[in-house]
Design a protein around this motif. Sequence first.
Motif, PDB file in Angstrom:
ATOM      1  N   SER A  57       0.158  -5.201 -16.630  1.00  0.00           N
ATOM      2  CA  SER A  57      -0.044  -6.630 -16.428  1.00  0.00           C
ATOM      3  C   SER A  57       1.219  -7.373 -16.862  1.00  0.00           C
ATOM      4  O   SER A  57       1.505  -7.431 -18.055  1.00  0.00           O
ATOM      5  N   PRO A  58       1.988  -7.873 -15.880  1.00  0.00           N
ATOM      6  CA  PRO A  58       1.798  -7.810 -14.421  1.00  0.00           C
ATOM      7  C   PRO A  58       2.015  -6.371 -13.891  1.00  0.00           C
ATOM      8  O   PRO A  58       2.751  -5.588 -14.495  1.00  0.00           O
ATOM      9  N   PRO A  59       1.392  -6.024 -12.777  1.00  0.00           N
ATOM     10  CA  PRO A  59       1.384  -4.634 -12.319  1.00  0.00           C
ATOM     11  C   PRO A  59       2.683  -4.185 -11.652  1.00  0.00           C
ATOM     12  O   PRO A  59       3.348  -4.964 -10.966  1.00  0.00           O
ATOM     13  N   VAL A  60       3.026  -2.911 -11.879  1.00  0.00           N
ATOM     14  CA  VAL A  60       4.174  -2.267 -11.218  1.00  0.00           C
ATOM     15  C   VAL A  60       3.764  -0.850 -10.829  1.00  0.00           C
ATOM     16  O   VAL A  60       2.763  -0.320 -11.316  1.00  0.00           O
ATOM     17  N   MET A  61       4.542  -0.232  -9.955  1.00  0.00           N
ATOM     18  CA  MET A  61       4.275   1.145  -9.545  1.00  0.00           C
ATOM     19  C   MET A  61       5.594   1.911  -9.419  1.00  0.00           C
ATOM     20  O   MET A  61       6.640   1.321  -9.141  1.00  0.00           O
ATOM     21  N   THR A  62       5.521   3.220  -9.655  1.00  0.00           N
ATOM     22  CA  THR A  62       6.725   4.057  -9.617  1.00  0.00           C
ATOM     23  C   THR A  62       6.436   5.344  -8.857  1.00  0.00           C
ATOM     24  O   THR A  62       5.375   5.951  -9.034  1.00  0.00           O
ATOM     25  N   HIS A  63       7.385   5.741  -7.998  1.00  0.00           N
ATOM     26  CA  HIS A  63       7.298   7.010  -7.272  1.00  0.00           C
ATOM     27  C   HIS A  63       8.512   7.874  -7.618  1.00  0.00           C
ATOM     28  O   HIS A  63       9.628   7.356  -7.758  1.00  0.00           O
ATOM     29  N   VAL A  64       8.277   9.165  -7.732  1.00  0.00           N
ATOM     30  CA  VAL A  64       9.360  10.125  -8.002  1.00  0.00           C
ATOM     31  C   VAL A  64       9.424  11.105  -6.833  1.00  0.00           C
ATOM     32  O   VAL A  64       8.414  11.726  -6.473  1.00  0.00           O
ATOM     33  N   TYR A  65      10.607  11.241  -6.235  1.00  0.00           N
ATOM     34  CA  TYR A  65      10.827  12.145  -5.100  1.00  0.00           C
ATOM     35  C   TYR A  65      11.861  13.211  -5.488  1.00  0.00           C
ATOM     36  O   TYR A  65      12.695  13.007  -6.378  1.00  0.00           O
ATOM     37  N   GLN A  66      11.803  14.323  -4.755  1.00  0.00           N
ATOM     38  CA  GLN A  66      12.768  15.395  -4.995  1.00  0.00           C
ATOM     39  C   GLN A  66      13.073  16.081  -3.665  1.00  0.00           C
ATOM     40  O   GLN A  66      12.207  16.208  -2.802  1.00  0.00           O
ATOM     41  N   THR A 121     -13.987 -16.002  -1.380  1.00  0.00           N
ATOM     42  CA  THR A 121     -13.460 -15.099  -0.358  1.00  0.00           C
ATOM     43  C   THR A 121     -12.698 -13.952  -1.016  1.00  0.00           C
ATOM     44  O   THR A 121     -12.132 -14.108  -2.105  1.00  0.00           O
ATOM     45  N   GLY A 122     -12.668 -12.808  -0.362  1.00  0.00           N
ATOM     46  CA  GLY A 122     -11.938 -11.656  -0.885  1.00  0.00           C
ATOM     47  C   GLY A 122     -11.935 -10.526   0.115  1.00  0.00           C
ATOM     48  O   GLY A 122     -12.726 -10.508   1.063  1.00  0.00           O
ATOM     49  N   ASP A 123     -11.024  -9.568  -0.087  1.00  0.00           N
ATOM     50  CA  ASP A 123     -10.952  -8.448   0.848  1.00  0.00           C
ATOM     51  C   ASP A 123     -10.689  -7.110   0.178  1.00  0.00           C
ATOM     52  O   ASP A 123     -10.863  -6.061   0.793  1.00  0.00           O
ATOM     53  N   GLY A 124     -10.227  -7.105  -1.068  1.00  0.00           N
ATOM     54  CA  GLY A 124      -9.843  -5.856  -1.719  1.00  0.00           C
ATOM     55  C   GLY A 124     -10.908  -5.304  -2.639  1.00  0.00           C
ATOM     56  O   GLY A 124     -11.911  -5.949  -2.936  1.00  0.00           O
ATOM     57  N   VAL A 125     -10.668  -4.071  -3.112  1.00  0.00           N
ATOM     58  CA  VAL A 125     -11.577  -3.426  -4.051  1.00  0.00           C
ATOM     59  C   VAL A 125     -11.703  -4.270  -5.316  1.00  0.00           C
ATOM     60  O   VAL A 125     -12.801  -4.451  -5.867  1.00  0.00           O
ATOM     61  N   ASN A 126     -10.580  -4.800  -5.785  1.00  0.00           N
ATOM     62  CA  ASN A 126     -10.591  -5.575  -7.023  1.00  0.00           C
ATOM     63  C   ASN A 126     -11.314  -6.915  -6.895  1.00  0.00           C
ATOM     64  O   ASN A 126     -11.633  -7.546  -7.899  1.00  0.00           O
ATOM     65  N   ASP A 127     -11.556  -7.360  -5.653  1.00  0.00           N
ATOM     66  CA  ASP A 127     -12.283  -8.614  -5.447  1.00  0.00           C
ATOM     67  C   ASP A 127     -13.793  -8.428  -5.559  1.00  0.00           C
ATOM     68  O   ASP A 127     -14.536  -9.406  -5.671  1.00  0.00           O
ATOM     69  N   ALA A 128     -14.263  -7.178  -5.491  1.00  0.00           N
ATOM     70  CA  ALA A 128     -15.699  -6.901  -5.415  1.00  0.00           C
ATOM     71  C   ALA A 128     -16.505  -7.524  -6.557  1.00  0.00           C
ATOM     72  O   ALA A 128     -17.552  -8.124  -6.306  1.00  0.00           O
ATOM     73  N   PRO A 129     -16.070  -7.396  -7.836  1.00  0.00           N
ATOM     74  CA  PRO A 129     -16.875  -7.996  -8.910  1.00  0.00           C
ATOM     75  C   PRO A 129     -17.071  -9.496  -8.740  1.00  0.00           C
ATOM     76  O   PRO A 129     -18.171 -10.017  -8.931  1.00  0.00           O
ATOM     77  N   ALA A 159      -3.019 -19.382 -10.649  1.00  0.00           N
ATOM     78  CA  ALA A 159      -1.958 -18.448 -10.258  1.00  0.00           C
ATOM     79  C   ALA A 159      -1.838 -17.313 -11.270  1.00  0.00           C
ATOM     80  O   ALA A 159      -2.243 -17.448 -12.431  1.00  0.00           O
ATOM     81  N   ARG A 160      -1.289 -16.188 -10.803  1.00  0.00           N
ATOM     82  CA  ARG A 160      -1.090 -14.997 -11.638  1.00  0.00           C
ATOM     83  C   ARG A 160      -2.417 -14.572 -12.277  1.00  0.00           C
ATOM     84  O   ARG A 160      -2.518 -14.265 -13.453  1.00  0.00           O
ATOM     85  N   ILE A 161      -3.454 -14.545 -11.457  1.00  0.00           N
ATOM     86  CA  ILE A 161      -4.793 -14.205 -11.937  1.00  0.00           C
ATOM     87  C   ILE A 161      -5.107 -12.752 -11.580  1.00  0.00           C
ATOM     88  O   ILE A 161      -4.962 -12.336 -10.422  1.00  0.00           O
ATOM     89  N   ASN A 162      -5.538 -11.970 -12.564  1.00  0.00           N
ATOM     90  CA  ASN A 162      -5.952 -10.594 -12.312  1.00  0.00           C
ATOM     91  C   ASN A 162      -7.440 -10.567 -11.972  1.00  0.00           C
ATOM     92  O   ASN A 162      -8.137 -11.583 -12.072  1.00  0.00           O
ATOM     93  N   PRO A 163      -7.981  -9.412 -11.532  1.00  0.00           N
ATOM     94  CA  PRO A 163      -9.398  -9.352 -11.128  1.00  0.00           C
ATOM     95  C   PRO A 163     -10.356  -9.812 -12.221  1.00  0.00           C
ATOM     96  O   PRO A 163     -11.358 -10.478 -11.930  1.00  0.00           O
ATOM     97  N   GLU A 164     -10.070  -9.479 -13.483  1.00  0.00           N
ATOM     98  CA  GLU A 164     -10.948  -9.904 -14.576  1.00  0.00           C
ATOM     99  C   GLU A 164     -10.942 -11.425 -14.708  1.00  0.00           C
ATOM    100  O   GLU A 164     -11.978 -12.054 -14.944  1.00  0.00           O
TER     101      GLU A 164
END
Length: 827
Positions: free
Chosen positions: A382-391, A562-570, A538-543
């Motif tokens: 939070s805020p979210p990031v993602m990382t990929h490792v390639y070889q 309104t919502g469309d993602g998995v995190n919007d379900a709650p 702004a900058r609101i997470n699912p919780e």
Amino acid sequence: METPKSDIKGLSKAEVDEQRVRFGSNLLIREKNTLLTTIKSAATEPMFILLLLACLVYFIVKQYAEAITMLVALLFVAGIDVLQNFRSQKAVKAISKITARKTKVIRDSTPIEIPIDEVVQNDIIVCEEGVIIAADALILSSNDFAVNEAILTGESVSVEKFEGDTILQGTVVVRGYCYAQVKAVGSQTMLSGIGELVASTGKEKTPLQLKVASFVKVMVIAGSIAFVFVWAYNWWESGSLIHGLLHGLTMAMSVLPEEIPVALSTFMALGAYRLLKKGIIARSPKTVETLGSATVICVDKTGTLTKNLMQVAHTFDFTTQEETDFSSINKSNVILDYAMWASEVKPFDPMEKSIHHFYTSTSPTDEREYYHMVKEFPLAGSPPVMTHVYQNKEKDFIVACKGALEGVLNLCKINEPEKKNILDKGSNYAKRGLRVLGVAKGNWLQTKFPEGQEDINFQFLGLITFDDPADPKIAGVIQQFYEAGVEVKMITGDYKETAIAIANQTGIKTENVITGSELAGLNQEELKRTVGHTSIFARINPEGKLKIINVLKENGAIVAMTGDGVNDAPALKASHIGIAMGKRGTDVAKGAAGLILANDNLGAMVDAIFLGRRINENLSKAIRYIISIHIPIILLVLLPILLVFLPSMLFSPIHVIFLELIMGPTCSVIYENEPTDKNELMKPTSSSKNLLSSAQLWLTIFQGLIITAGCVLMGYYAHLQGFDEVKTRTLIFTTLILSNICLTLVNRSFTRTIVKTILRKNNLIPIIIGISIMLLVLMLQVPALNNLFEIQSLGLKELVYCGLTALASTIWIELYKFLKLNSKKTF
């Protein structure tokens, strides 16, 4: 979506047809059950049972022909209920067929989408992020695949799955995708036991159903007391048990408001069907009921207010301070390259699709075929990031990170002045309505990977921005919401500046804006005050999104979301009206929502809200009509005990049955089809716990009392003229039927006079009123019907007296409406 592997061909049509033969008969059984269930429901209604009892009494004390005629009339009345309920059931069934979940399968090497009921054993299903798995299956191939098995295990932690693992029906894909071969469907799945338990559990009634049930319960109790009193009195007065029973049954039948539950089910089911015609799928009657009361709609930004294009707009290199504008320049750079490596291999997100597209078109050498992913750190933090490792084959690593700018900067070693400059640069982009992500390069030379991406040494590379312009039609939609008295609140995970820029383009109020971190620092009382007057979050997470919805509900708002993602379900589940997008919405979001916008068109919600208000308004008219017309029926059964000039047996069960015959279609058919001007629906429907407001109820009761007075006056006129019991009954009964017709017309609106409403087109009014008049004429002119109803024909003068009395008993409301309109008050 990834093209299926050559060895994943799926079933052929012949193989599918062979398996369908085993289960095909179930469809026919379900079709038959629709009508059988409706008939069974009607046959167990209290009104139906009472009428049968009345027929039995008639059979004992009257001639056989009269009893048989009454039974035919009874079956006709019951048939109306069955027809209305069957119509409702068919509407609900049509909607259920559309809302049924679908899944992707491979058939003859081609991916197609089918309802989950059509999945058969050995089918190859495709499971992607946000999908609810349709059957128990064995994974054939997967990519970064993880599921949430909370529905079966109760554990909310996602579980990674690999080739050879089993996935279970009902679990949710939270990451990646896979191809899996179906091993069990229907009752053979692990979830089937839970499904049977759910099916055996009764559905919770909606608030309006509870109000109606409570009202009917009171009326049943009142009817029972009145039944006992009238039965006992007439038994004592006449000395005949059967005579007293006949009077008591007449009273009980007149009190029981059978039409209200029928009207409720008809209005809700047909309301959902009308929504369907507008491209809005209502998954439950509760949603239709609540629509008209909506006071707040919370909308996400991306895809709802914007076009959801998310095309790469710029890259900004932190080292060289060079900006690349992708609207005019087509050249590769390190920011775009590493953003691509940090994206999914087979992207489904619009941003990542755009990154791959520009990488393909600008990169001189496509490196993707030489590298394979060896480690993924999914979107987290939070805020979210993602990382990929390639070889690659030479054991060279590529470690790429992208995500929220603050989150990426937190992973990099960078001094505060530089960090501030970068955030300011990102803020400038955001003010232009652009989505901003940070991109970083990781250094990792070992084969053993760290537990978390925060353990990797990252070098900040720069920014990448995305242009997702506002939908040009949305500004008009937002304005319509405001005009309809519905407050609009934007809830987004994007930057405050981006949110404000889009709000300015779409017409959302921007006076009060708050971020997720600011929201988290408020206590409960401050939260309730702040959320109530804030328009942009702004900058609101699912919780945080769920917290906002719950606070709005605590403040007394009726919330659409309104919502469309998995995190919007709650949040969708928690809101009064959850709205999922039909095209881009995940199965989880659609399952949690009460409404699904088939074409992802928010503008349809404006029509939906007005339709919801119209349904509530017309249902209110129907209920007020039912109460008004039941009052004279009840009193005209009771008053002969007190008024000696009235016949002792003014009405019998056969008369009540005939009145039911007229009233049922009137309230369920005419009022459900009644058009309403939008000008009458500019305020949300009251969410009061009472079926009618005090003012509405008293006016409704007064209408019934005035009609009663008119009928009694006609009885007194007959007494003065020395008419016998049969003619007196005829005059009162005719006056009551004509009053019913007039009441139907004047109650079409309580805010517009009949001069206005008579011009509104409702094709069913002349039909139903014409049938009522025709039946009255037949009763008065046909000797056999004269004998059955114990009435006689009337002269023109007497008919005119009845008509004028009926008109005077009902038309006074028009003067009341006129005075109210002139004083600019509503009631």
